[in-house]
Design an enzyme around this catalytic site. Structure first.
Site, PDB file in Angstrom:
ATOM      1  N   LYS A 290       0.841  -1.201   0.000  1.00  0.00           N
ATOM      2  CA  LYS A 290       0.000   0.000   0.000  1.00  0.00           C
ATOM      3  C   LYS A 290       0.877   1.253   0.000  1.00  0.00           C
ATOM      4  O   LYS A 290       1.865   1.328   0.725  1.00  0.00           O
ATOM      5  CB  LYS A 290      -0.907  -0.001   1.241  1.00  0.00           C
ATOM      6  CG  LYS A 290      -1.608   1.322   1.509  1.00  0.00           C
ATOM      7  CD  LYS A 290      -2.251   1.355   2.894  1.00  0.00           C
ATOM      8  CE  LYS A 290      -2.641   2.768   3.286  1.00  0.00           C
ATOM      9  NZ  LYS A 290      -3.204   2.857   4.643  1.00  0.00           N
TER      10      LYS A 290
ATOM     11  N   TRP B 251      -9.619   0.235   0.985  1.00  0.00           N
ATOM     12  CA  TRP B 251     -10.746   0.975   1.582  1.00  0.00           C
ATOM     13  C   TRP B 251     -10.306   2.144   2.474  1.00  0.00           C
ATOM     14  O   TRP B 251     -11.020   2.518   3.397  1.00  0.00           O
ATOM     15  CB  TRP B 251     -11.657   0.035   2.383  1.00  0.00           C
ATOM     16  CG  TRP B 251     -11.991  -1.228   1.675  1.00  0.00           C
ATOM     17  CD1 TRP B 251     -12.752  -1.369   0.548  1.00  0.00           C
ATOM     18  CD2 TRP B 251     -11.566  -2.551   2.021  1.00  0.00           C
ATOM     19  NE1 TRP B 251     -12.828  -2.692   0.182  1.00  0.00           N
ATOM     20  CE2 TRP B 251     -12.098  -3.437   1.064  1.00  0.00           C
ATOM     21  CE3 TRP B 251     -10.785  -3.064   3.054  1.00  0.00           C
ATOM     22  CZ2 TRP B 251     -11.884  -4.808   1.108  1.00  0.00           C
ATOM     23  CZ3 TRP B 251     -10.556  -4.436   3.088  1.00  0.00           C
ATOM     24  CH2 TRP B 251     -11.099  -5.287   2.124  1.00  0.00           C
ATOM     25  N   HIS B 252      -9.164   2.724   2.185  1.00  0.00           N
ATOM     26  CA  HIS B 252      -8.676   3.829   3.003  1.00  0.00           C
ATOM     27  C   HIS B 252      -8.845   5.175   2.294  1.00  0.00           C
ATOM     28  O   HIS B 252      -8.030   6.080   2.451  1.00  0.00           O
ATOM     29  CB  HIS B 252      -7.204   3.602   3.376  1.00  0.00           C
ATOM     30  CG  HIS B 252      -6.981   2.381   4.223  1.00  0.00           C
ATOM     31  ND1 HIS B 252      -5.730   1.860   4.483  1.00  0.00           N
ATOM     32  CD2 HIS B 252      -7.867   1.575   4.862  1.00  0.00           C
ATOM     33  CE1 HIS B 252      -5.851   0.773   5.247  1.00  0.00           C
ATOM     34  NE2 HIS B 252      -7.142   0.584   5.482  1.00  0.00           N
ATOM     35  N   TYR B 253      -9.895   5.295   1.508  1.00  0.00           N
ATOM     36  CA  TYR B 253     -10.126   6.549   0.784  1.00  0.00           C
ATOM     37  C   TYR B 253     -10.496   7.658   1.762  1.00  0.00           C
ATOM     38  O   TYR B 253     -11.029   7.412   2.856  1.00  0.00           O
ATOM     39  CB  TYR B 253     -11.202   6.370  -0.286  1.00  0.00           C
ATOM     40  CG  TYR B 253     -12.458   5.658   0.170  1.00  0.00           C
ATOM     41  CD1 TYR B 253     -13.470   6.323   0.852  1.00  0.00           C
ATOM     42  CD2 TYR B 253     -12.641   4.296  -0.088  1.00  0.00           C
ATOM     43  CE1 TYR B 253     -14.616   5.673   1.264  1.00  0.00           C
ATOM     44  CE2 TYR B 253     -13.782   3.630   0.322  1.00  0.00           C
ATOM     45  CZ  TYR B 253     -14.763   4.320   1.001  1.00  0.00           C
ATOM     46  OH  TYR B 253     -15.891   3.668   1.421  1.00  0.00           O
TER      47      TYR B 253
END
Length: 592
Positions: A425, A526-528
């Site tokens: 990531k 899913w870390h938007y």
């Protein structure tokens, strides 16, 4: 002994499932959570919009929290110690949902695309499949459970009071966070990271420090998830009302004064009936948006706050022209590398993480091809039926499309789906996008663009990260553990790229060009974040600029995602702002 323990564990899981689903309340009927959370009610129990007492309180609520999510629950619990608080959550409760509650069902919760699912899928215009939470407890109900704090640099950058921050994290941790018992797969990740130079080993810690570490988890030793919703038990049940299946449609403003002033919200219940909840007639009363990086900018736009031209196209009355609402959206790009295994792996989610100095995080998971509820051709979370990483959008998952997907996987080694993934990531991506409304239906997803790898520095970091992730897969710690031969880097990446993890067209040179590999196989973790940035949409106190009595407390205000995984800081953020608000109004008399 191993067999005895396995039987005991299954019995404990069955007992936990029974307690979650079937234990009666103190009244002898209804759901078990009514005893511990008597303030949680269905939205239809609220007076209708035509009622003379539409606020539910004669004098209105001190705070209306829109979104009972990762930040909204601790925020509401804290505020309710001193003030009347109404929480409006569009989803249901997590307590009786086995897909939410148990680690072994993590991927099934993401796969559920029904209207009442805890997750609501969306596909960004980039072609990456994503999801947003639709349940009390928010993202803490559908994420991988990893708990780790933000860096001290992040706290200084956002300008938060370090003393309150350091009081707020432990408030969360004492209630729902656990130390994981490392499974062999996670041990292999730890040892492999250290062998490729991600050092030192910092042991078990919540802190964000360079090197390899083991973080916390919201899963307990029985694999049971503890969500942000459980933090509501710390609230004052006499002053707290939580409505589930309450979908807020817009904030209502009084525009007769010099500045638009929020007076309440309009929401619909599970039966489709409309209601209006009103704020108390006090200057300090507020509507607080905690609906996440997708929901909060969407709600401001639906309420008439945003770019004037865009609002007028959809015939939304303009309350405030602000061109920055929905801008600066970002999502931390992730790329996955397969780790083949000669045997089925036990299901593990993220427990070990490598924090590098090149702006890349390395994590891993295993065993999610083994669930009997998953696809039978052993593609696990990559499957067309259920996969977050599927190439086929949910509405297009016809039997024919599924069979075509399965056929396209025939050339992939079976071992690739018995093992797990090394996840790479990018920290603090510089590539930015935007969010805009498609229509005025709050139930529909807005259009979201993240522009992954549009900034060259993000792409370079991905290349460096993939090189490191590949070395991790090739390390003797993994090959000795998985009993698989060491593969060449090209073979490892070839297996990964053929999995077709998104809707982006593939190229023939994917494994030759790491830049192309990064672009073609990008997925999300899913870390938007972004869309309601501090300085352009909200003030440093997170009050919406240009209007009175509206605040935003969630990840939409972030310019970067905190830590390796943000949930710890988002939960802390809810507690933090609750404490700040109470102390600002009551001072030391607040008792917090």
């Amino acid at each position: 002994m191993a067999l005895v323990w396995a039987v005991k564990k299954q019995l404990l899981l069955l007992l936990a499932f029974w307690l979650v689903n079937f234990l009666p309340s103190s009244h002898g009927k209804g759901n078990f959570y009514e005893f511990r959370y008597p303030f949680i009610k269905r939205a239809s129990s609220f007076p209708s919009v035509s009622s003379s007492s539409s606020s539910g309180h004669n004098n209105g609520y001190d705070y209306i929290v829109v979104g009972g999510g990762t930040a909204g629950c601790p925020l509401a619990a804290t505020l309710s110690k001193n003030f009347n608080v109404l929480v409006l959550e569009r989803g249901g409760v997590p307590f009786s949902n086995a897909n939410v509650s148990f680690l072994q069902n993590f991927h099934i919760a993401l796969a559920d695309t029904s209207p009442t699912s805890a997750s609501q899928p969306f596909v960004s215009t980039d072609g990456v499949i994503n999801t947003r939470a639709r349940v009390l407890g928010g993202g803490s109900c559908i994420n991988a459970g990893f708990y780790t704090r933000a860096s001290t640099r992040f706290i200084k950058r956002v300008g938060w009071d370090a003393k309150i921050v350091n009081e707020s994290y432990p408030w969360i941790e004492k209630q729902i966070v656990h130390q994981p018992k490392l499974e062999p797969w996670q041990v292999a990740i730890r040892d492999s990271l250290l062998s490729v130079g991600v050092s030192p080993f910092n042991g078990f810690t919540y802190d964000h420090v360079y090197g390899t570490k083991v973080g916390g988890t919201i899963y307990d030793r029985f694999g049971r998830r503890h969500t942000s919703a459980e933090l509501l038990s710390s609230g004052n049940p006499q002053k707290l009302t939580v409505l589930v299946y309450a979908t807020v449609q817009k904030i209502v403003f009084d525009i007769s004064g010099k500045k638009p002033r929020a007076v309440g919200v309009i929401f619909k219940d599970e039966k489709g009936n409309q209601h209006q909840a009103l704020l108390a007639d006090k200057p300090q009363s507020e509507v607080i948006l905690s609906t996440g990086a997708i929901g909060s900018p969407q709600m401001l736009l639906l309420s008439g706050i945003g770019p004037k031209a865009d609002l007028q196209k959809l015939k939304i009355p303009v309350v405030l022209d602000n061109k920055f609402v929905g801008k600066g959206m970002a999502d931390n790009p992730m790329n996955a590398v397969f780790v083949p295994s000669s045997k089925p792996e036990k299901q593990t989610l993220i427990e070990t993480v490598g924090i590098t100095k090149m702006g890349v995080y390395i994590e891993g998971s295993s065993g999610f091809s083994q669930s009997k509820d998953s696809i039978q051709c052993h593609h696990g979370i990559m499957s067309a039926e259920i996969g977050q990483l599927s190439t086929i959008p949910p509405k297009q998952r016809t039997p024919e499309a599924i069979q075509a997907y399965i056929r396209s996987k025939k050339n992939l080694p079976h071992e690739a789906f018995r093992g797990g993934f090394i996840l790479e990531k990018i920290a603090s991506p510089l590539s930015k996008g935007d969010l805009s409304l498609v229509n005025t239906n709050v139930d529909d997803n807005p259009s979201v663009t993240f522009n992954y790898f549009s900034h060259p520095y993000d792409l370079q970091r991905c290349v460096d990260g993939i090189r490191m992730a590949t070395k991790v897969v090739q390390s003797e710690h993994f090959t000795n553990y998985t009993k698989c031969d060491r593969q060449t880097a090209e073979k490892v990446l070839d297996m990964s790229v053929k999995a077709n993890v998104n809707l982006i067209p593939k190229h023939t040179n994917d494994t030759k060009s790491l830049e192309q590999f990064c672009k073609d196989t990008v997925i999300t973790i899913w870390h938007y974040h972004g869309g309601c940035h501090v300085g352009t949409v909200v003030s440093p106190e997170h009050k919406v600029l240009g209007v009175d009595r509206v605040r935003v407390v969630d990840g939409s205000t972030f310019s970067e995602s905190p830590g390796t995984n943000p949930q710890a800081t988002v939960m802390m953020m809810g507690r933090y702002f609750g404490v700040k608000i109470v102390r600002e109004r009551l001072g030391t008399a607040a008792g917090i």
